[in-house]
Design a protein around this motif. Sequence first.
Motif, PDB file in Angstrom:
ATOM      1  N   TRP A 110      19.387  12.988 -21.303  1.00 13.92           N
ATOM      2  CA  TRP A 110      17.982  12.919 -21.680  1.00 13.92           C
ATOM      3  C   TRP A 110      17.422  11.516 -21.498  1.00 13.92           C
ATOM      4  O   TRP A 110      16.317  11.329 -20.998  1.00 13.92           O
ATOM      5  CB  TRP A 110      17.780  13.391 -23.121  1.00 13.92           C
ATOM      6  N   PHE A 111      18.209  10.517 -21.890  1.00 11.58           N
ATOM      7  CA  PHE A 111      17.775   9.127 -21.686  1.00 11.58           C
ATOM      8  C   PHE A 111      17.515   8.851 -20.216  1.00 11.58           C
ATOM      9  O   PHE A 111      16.493   8.267 -19.841  1.00 11.58           O
ATOM     10  CB  PHE A 111      18.827   8.153 -22.227  1.00 11.58           C
ATOM     11  N   GLU A 112      18.439   9.271 -19.362  1.00 10.44           N
ATOM     12  CA  GLU A 112      18.284   9.017 -17.929  1.00 10.44           C
ATOM     13  C   GLU A 112      17.108   9.793 -17.348  1.00 10.44           C
ATOM     14  O   GLU A 112      16.383   9.281 -16.486  1.00 10.44           O
ATOM     15  CB  GLU A 112      19.581   9.386 -17.190  1.00 10.44           C
ATOM     16  N   PHE A 113      16.895  11.014 -17.819  1.00  9.83           N
ATOM     17  CA  PHE A 113      15.812  11.838 -17.293  1.00  9.83           C
ATOM     18  C   PHE A 113      14.449  11.186 -17.517  1.00  9.83           C
ATOM     19  O   PHE A 113      13.631  11.101 -16.599  1.00  9.83           O
ATOM     20  CB  PHE A 113      15.847  13.222 -17.945  1.00  9.83           C
ATOM     21  N   ASP A 117      12.679   7.049 -11.930  1.00  9.33           N
ATOM     22  CA  ASP A 117      11.536   6.434 -11.246  1.00  9.33           C
ATOM     23  C   ASP A 117      10.535   7.483 -10.774  1.00  9.33           C
ATOM     24  O   ASP A 117       9.318   7.254 -10.801  1.00  9.33           O
ATOM     25  CB  ASP A 117      12.026   5.622 -10.033  1.00  9.33           C
ATOM     26  N   THR A 118      11.038   8.643 -10.350  1.00  9.25           N
ATOM     27  CA  THR A 118      10.180   9.706  -9.833  1.00  9.25           C
ATOM     28  C   THR A 118      10.305  10.930 -10.726  1.00  9.25           C
ATOM     29  O   THR A 118      11.418  11.415 -10.964  1.00  9.25           O
ATOM     30  CB  THR A 118      10.598  10.086  -8.403  1.00  9.25           C
ATOM     31  N   PRO A 119       9.178  11.450 -11.241  1.00 13.02           N
ATOM     32  CA  PRO A 119       9.244  12.636 -12.108  1.00 13.02           C
ATOM     33  C   PRO A 119       9.812  13.837 -11.362  1.00 13.02           C
ATOM     34  O   PRO A 119       9.413  14.136 -10.234  1.00 13.02           O
ATOM     35  CB  PRO A 119       7.775  12.868 -12.488  1.00 13.02           C
ATOM     36  N   ILE A 120      10.782  14.506 -11.998  1.00 12.61           N
ATOM     37  CA  ILE A 120      11.370  15.713 -11.444  1.00 12.61           C
ATOM     38  C   ILE A 120      11.544  16.718 -12.578  1.00 12.61           C
ATOM     39  O   ILE A 120      11.210  16.425 -13.722  1.00 12.61           O
ATOM     40  CB  ILE A 120      12.740  15.435 -10.786  1.00 12.61           C
ATOM     41  N   LYS A 121      12.092  17.893 -12.265  1.00 15.37           N
ATOM     42  CA  LYS A 121      12.285  18.904 -13.301  1.00 15.37           C
ATOM     43  C   LYS A 121      13.752  19.210 -13.592  1.00 15.37           C
ATOM     44  O   LYS A 121      14.105  19.542 -14.716  1.00 15.37           O
ATOM     45  CB  LYS A 121      11.568  20.197 -12.903  1.00 15.37           C
ATOM     46  N   ASN A 122      14.610  19.115 -12.574  1.00 15.80           N
ATOM     47  CA  ASN A 122      15.994  19.533 -12.745  1.00 15.80           C
ATOM     48  C   ASN A 122      16.967  18.417 -12.380  1.00 15.80           C
ATOM     49  O   ASN A 122      16.954  17.918 -11.249  1.00 15.80           O
ATOM     50  CB  ASN A 122      16.282  20.764 -11.878  1.00 15.80           C
ATOM     51  N   ASP A 139      14.075  22.372 -15.953  1.00 17.47           N
ATOM     52  CA  ASP A 139      12.639  22.557 -16.149  1.00 17.47           C
ATOM     53  C   ASP A 139      12.086  21.553 -17.163  1.00 17.47           C
ATOM     54  O   ASP A 139      11.236  21.878 -17.985  1.00 17.47           O
ATOM     55  CB  ASP A 139      12.334  23.988 -16.601  1.00 17.47           C
ATOM     56  N   GLY A 140      12.605  20.334 -17.093  1.00 20.06           N
ATOM     57  CA  GLY A 140      12.097  19.252 -17.929  1.00 20.06           C
ATOM     58  C   GLY A 140      12.593  19.249 -19.357  1.00 20.06           C
ATOM     59  O   GLY A 140      12.118  18.447 -20.172  1.00 20.06           O
ATOM     60  N   LYS A 141      13.566  20.103 -19.692  1.00 22.25           N
ATOM     61  CA  LYS A 141      14.071  20.162 -21.063  1.00 22.25           C
ATOM     62  C   LYS A 141      15.590  20.053 -21.077  1.00 22.25           C
ATOM     63  O   LYS A 141      16.275  20.605 -20.212  1.00 22.25           O
ATOM     64  CB  LYS A 141      13.655  21.480 -21.729  1.00 22.25           C
ATOM     65  N   LEU A 142      16.111  19.328 -22.063  1.00 17.41           N
ATOM     66  CA  LEU A 142      17.552  19.230 -22.208  1.00 17.41           C
ATOM     67  C   LEU A 142      18.117  20.595 -22.538  1.00 17.41           C
ATOM     68  O   LEU A 142      17.683  21.256 -23.483  1.00 17.41           O
ATOM     69  CB  LEU A 142      17.912  18.235 -23.322  1.00 17.41           C
ATOM     70  N   GLY A 148      25.917  24.633 -27.958  1.00 16.10           N
ATOM     71  CA  GLY A 148      26.072  23.235 -27.584  1.00 16.10           C
ATOM     72  C   GLY A 148      27.034  23.014 -26.435  1.00 16.10           C
ATOM     73  O   GLY A 148      27.317  21.869 -26.066  1.00 16.10           O
ATOM     74  N   LEU A 149      27.529  24.087 -25.833  1.00 16.59           N
ATOM     75  CA  LEU A 149      28.536  23.970 -24.779  1.00 16.59           C
ATOM     76  C   LEU A 149      27.966  23.526 -23.440  1.00 16.59           C
ATOM     77  O   LEU A 149      28.687  22.935 -22.625  1.00 16.59           O
ATOM     78  CB  LEU A 149      29.245  25.320 -24.602  1.00 16.59           C
ATOM     79  N   ALA A 150      26.687  23.769 -23.207  1.00 20.55           N
ATOM     80  CA  ALA A 150      26.102  23.483 -21.887  1.00 20.55           C
ATOM     81  C   ALA A 150      26.329  22.030 -21.490  1.00 20.55           C
ATOM     82  O   ALA A 150      26.128  21.116 -22.284  1.00 20.55           O
ATOM     83  CB  ALA A 150      24.612  23.800 -21.899  1.00 20.55           C
ATOM     84  N   GLY A 151      26.746  21.837 -20.251  1.00 17.45           N
ATOM     85  CA  GLY A 151      26.984  20.495 -19.745  1.00 17.45           C
ATOM     86  C   GLY A 151      28.440  20.077 -19.734  1.00 17.45           C
ATOM     87  O   GLY A 151      28.762  19.010 -19.198  1.00 17.45           O
ATOM     88  N   HIS A 152      29.326  20.896 -20.288  1.00 16.08           N
ATOM     89  CA  HIS A 152      30.748  20.544 -20.253  1.00 16.08           C
ATOM     90  C   HIS A 152      31.326  20.871 -18.873  1.00 16.08           C
ATOM     91  O   HIS A 152      32.257  21.665 -18.719  1.00 16.08           O
ATOM     92  CB  HIS A 152      31.501  21.264 -21.371  1.00 16.08           C
ATOM     93  N   ILE A 153      30.752  20.209 -17.881  1.00 18.44           N
ATOM     94  CA  ILE A 153      31.047  20.532 -16.491  1.00 18.44           C
ATOM     95  C   ILE A 153      32.384  19.975 -16.026  1.00 18.44           C
ATOM     96  O   ILE A 153      32.878  20.355 -14.969  1.00 18.44           O
ATOM     97  CB  ILE A 153      29.908  20.043 -15.575  1.00 18.44           C
TER      98      ILE A 153
END
Length: 289
Positions: A110-113, A117-122, A139-142, A148-153
């Motif tokens: 979220w901090f990095e998003f 420099d350029t607005p994006i969504k994904n 889509d612009g949301k964490l 809470g499992l999402a992102g454990h890639i």
Amino acid sequence: MSTLAIDIGGTKIAIGFVSNGSLMKRRQFPTPKVQTADEFAKQILDNCRDWLPDVARIGVSTTGLVSEEGISSINPETLAFPSPFPLKASLQKLADRPVMMLNDAQAAAWFEFVNLDTPIKNMAFITVSTGVGGGLVIDGKLHKGTTGLAGHIGHIAVDPDGPECGCGQRGCVETLASGTAIERISKQIFFPPVSNVHLFSIADEDDMAERIIRQSAGAIATLCTNLKAILDLDVVVIGGGVGLASGYISRVQEAINEKPNFCQVPVVAAKGNYDACLLGAAFQFNELN
């Protein structure tokens, strides 16, 4: 309002005094090997007693799965906590401050998003460190998921014949690309053993060192292209001690560029540098959707 930021990793804890969105002070110490959340919280707070009078709240980012009950480690080899580990409740009790807690890579994502420099969504954030973690902004949301499992890639399996992972699967990205994996492979080849820092420093002259690093970068590249195919990402941000090592991101991008065009995605270095997770710990209070 000033925030005590705490970033918990498998080998070290970083703490920071964050005021007006800026990291003003920083300290670091080894991750305590304790069995109770109260003792763990006390050791953290003992390292910043002089900051506490000026701190209004505490933000925590941590490796592992974060729920209301506490922290659970998907891979006990990375973080050996009794699960669930109720650190949030212990910190609130001992520090008498409001506490928010988030998975470290989710916080960094979220901090990095919001600092792109350029607005994006994904976007995906990947940290390559002791383990491999990630955070997803869709889509612009964490995107945290129901549990809470999402992102454990790091626990996406990319090699069915690969090493067994502490999570119970085989061939996870974490077993192939993490700092722990690089160290394990390096110890099988170099005697006396060399540190990961030294391995990177000799890669230009040593073919075996270069091969080990490129194997890690290749696994991350495969992860990036898989995520592109699944989520149609605009960019992948890479951080972590290994991810930000000299030449690592360029190796990942080179491997991505060898893939079919449809799944190629640009990779960039974390704006928060080595402290993306620490800044994300503080940032979750007033910036998180």
